[in-house]
Design an enzyme around this catalytic site. Sequence first.
Site, mmCIF file in Angstrom:
data_model
loop_
_atom_site.group_PDB
_atom_site.id
_atom_site.type_symbol
_atom_site.label_atom_id
_atom_site.label_comp_id
_atom_site.label_asym_id
_atom_site.label_seq_id
_atom_site.Cartn_x
_atom_site.Cartn_y
_atom_site.Cartn_z
ATOM 1 N N HIS A 156 35.898 -57.742 -8.261
ATOM 2 C CA HIS A 156 35.855 -58.167 -9.671
ATOM 3 C C HIS A 156 34.576 -58.944 -9.987
ATOM 4 O O HIS A 156 34.554 -59.770 -10.891
ATOM 5 C CB HIS A 156 37.065 -59.030 -10.053
ATOM 6 C CG HIS A 156 38.373 -58.478 -9.593
ATOM 7 N ND1 HIS A 156 39.143 -57.639 -10.358
ATOM 8 C CD2 HIS A 156 39.031 -58.615 -8.410
ATOM 9 C CE1 HIS A 156 40.240 -57.300 -9.685
ATOM 10 N NE2 HIS A 156 40.191 -57.877 -8.496
ATOM 11 N N SER A 277 5.909 -57.642 -18.695
ATOM 12 C CA SER A 277 6.196 -57.530 -20.118
ATOM 13 C C SER A 277 4.887 -57.664 -20.867
ATOM 14 O O SER A 277 3.969 -58.358 -20.418
ATOM 15 C CB SER A 277 7.163 -58.649 -20.527
ATOM 16 O OG SER A 277 6.971 -58.980 -21.884
ATOM 17 N N LYS A 283 7.228 -62.361 -16.686
ATOM 18 C CA LYS A 283 8.246 -61.356 -16.369
ATOM 19 C C LYS A 283 7.912 -60.483 -15.186
ATOM 20 O O LYS A 283 6.768 -60.100 -14.966
ATOM 21 C CB LYS A 283 8.460 -60.451 -17.587
ATOM 22 C CG LYS A 283 9.182 -61.164 -18.715
ATOM 23 C CD LYS A 283 10.654 -61.264 -18.455
ATOM 24 C CE LYS A 283 11.355 -60.135 -19.168
ATOM 25 N NZ LYS A 283 12.767 -60.112 -18.879
ATOM 26 N N GLU A 290 16.344 -49.635 -13.145
ATOM 27 C CA GLU A 290 16.952 -49.385 -14.462
ATOM 28 C C GLU A 290 16.816 -47.917 -14.852
ATOM 29 O O GLU A 290 17.727 -47.320 -15.427
ATOM 30 C CB GLU A 290 16.300 -50.274 -15.518
ATOM 31 C CG GLU A 290 16.644 -51.750 -15.353
ATOM 32 C CD GLU A 290 15.787 -52.623 -16.267
ATOM 33 O OE1 GLU A 290 16.040 -52.628 -17.470
ATOM 34 O OE2 GLU A 290 14.860 -53.285 -15.762
#
Length: 456
Positions: A156, A277, A283, A290
């Site tokens: 979980h 970024s 970043k 992804e």
Amino acid sequence: MAKMWAGRTDGKVNSLADSFNSSIGFDKKLYKQDIQGSMAHAAMLSKQGIIAFDEADTIISALTQILEDIESGALEIDPKSEDIHMFVEQVLTERIGATGKKLHTARSRNDQVALDMRLYLRDFADKVTDDLKTLVTELKDKAKANIDVIMPGYTHLQHAQPVLFSHHMLAYAMMFIRDIQRIADCRKRINVSPIGSCALAGTTYDTDRSFEAEKLGFDGICLNSLDGVSDRDFCVEMLSALSLVMMHLSRLSEELILWSSQEFSFVEMSDSYSTGSSIMPQKKNPDMAELCRGKTGRVYGDLMGLLTTLKGLPLAYNKDMQEDKEGVFDACDTVTICLEVMAPMIRTMKVNADAMAKAACKGFMNATDLADYLVVKGLPFRDAYKISGSVVAYCIQNGKILETLSLEEYKDFCTAIEKDVYDAIDLKNCVSRRNSEGGTSIGSVKKQIKYIEETL
Ligand code: ARG
């Protein structure tokens, strides 16, 4: 220009209809397989006395040259040709004249295209197997290099029990090994030759389908010509196997993304596999993972698309089936690039053992071990479970963890608790004592590594 198939019709198709009908834009990918198939076909035709040996020789050497010319760039695939089969035959006839026109004896584009797709997917099955093996090797090597690193195990997404990071990596290796096995199984059904089914009903010529199949490295021939030209199960099977590969890549990616966050910091991707970024200078984004997660949707779409295209098609060939190619090629290309990026990304990924160890101290992941300890002291498991739960609640109220409770505090919950409780709840021991088969102990992880090394 009138079509090669101008017969009943004058072959002068409306230009929009013509480009709508054309598949050369994507089936040009099949030039190698198409030529390979045609060479075997010419050899079979001459062996059977359907064409002369010298005619087959002329065809085969011209095809060899065409292949060479396409690969060197000397021959450009004509986008105005209807499809790759027509293109190759047309160039062949331009180059060797009337003999070239004999190649299409006892054959149809229907069995030809089915053959090309099988040859393509057979090559791909071998390539994707190699790519999967590389990824499994990287996961296994990462596990080996970090074999005793402890991390939180989750259910979980909540802290559950401590596990070895190596055990976690090998869980993914097991998934990709199943993918390799699934593709090997699928390859068996790909590797059956449809050529000789002709348009749909077989042929009146005295062909030797098995000879042609053997020349092309097939294990056998499709036994029903209608099925031979209309079967695309092997494409669906491959897309389904690839969907599972992507699902596994996507789950792995999800964890890598999560672990790369400030909150986790369990791993750090190398700069070569990260992006920045355009506005936020600090970043470092896990874009590769992804994209693997995102591209999973395309491959599922390719599977659904083909299943839907095939549903409701009457026997035998229908032009709908031309729609098999873009989805299959897209899925093959997508899986290839994802695997090729994931493997070196895993290899160059930094493992932050300290962050994992720190995280593992939180969340009372040794509460089960405290209960198990009480069972050894003679308590029934349900009672032990209750006591351990009360100890955890006490710790939470008092800002403590099981390791920092004094023996006196423990004794208040159960007089059976002795000094050896600290050994029982030590995270390292919690891991090493889970030495059941397939458990998270180092011994079990080593066995898994051995299995993987032997299997590959
Ligand atoms: N381009 C076609 C395809 O991809 C080849 C087969 C065409 N056959 C036909 N009867 N029109 O399916």
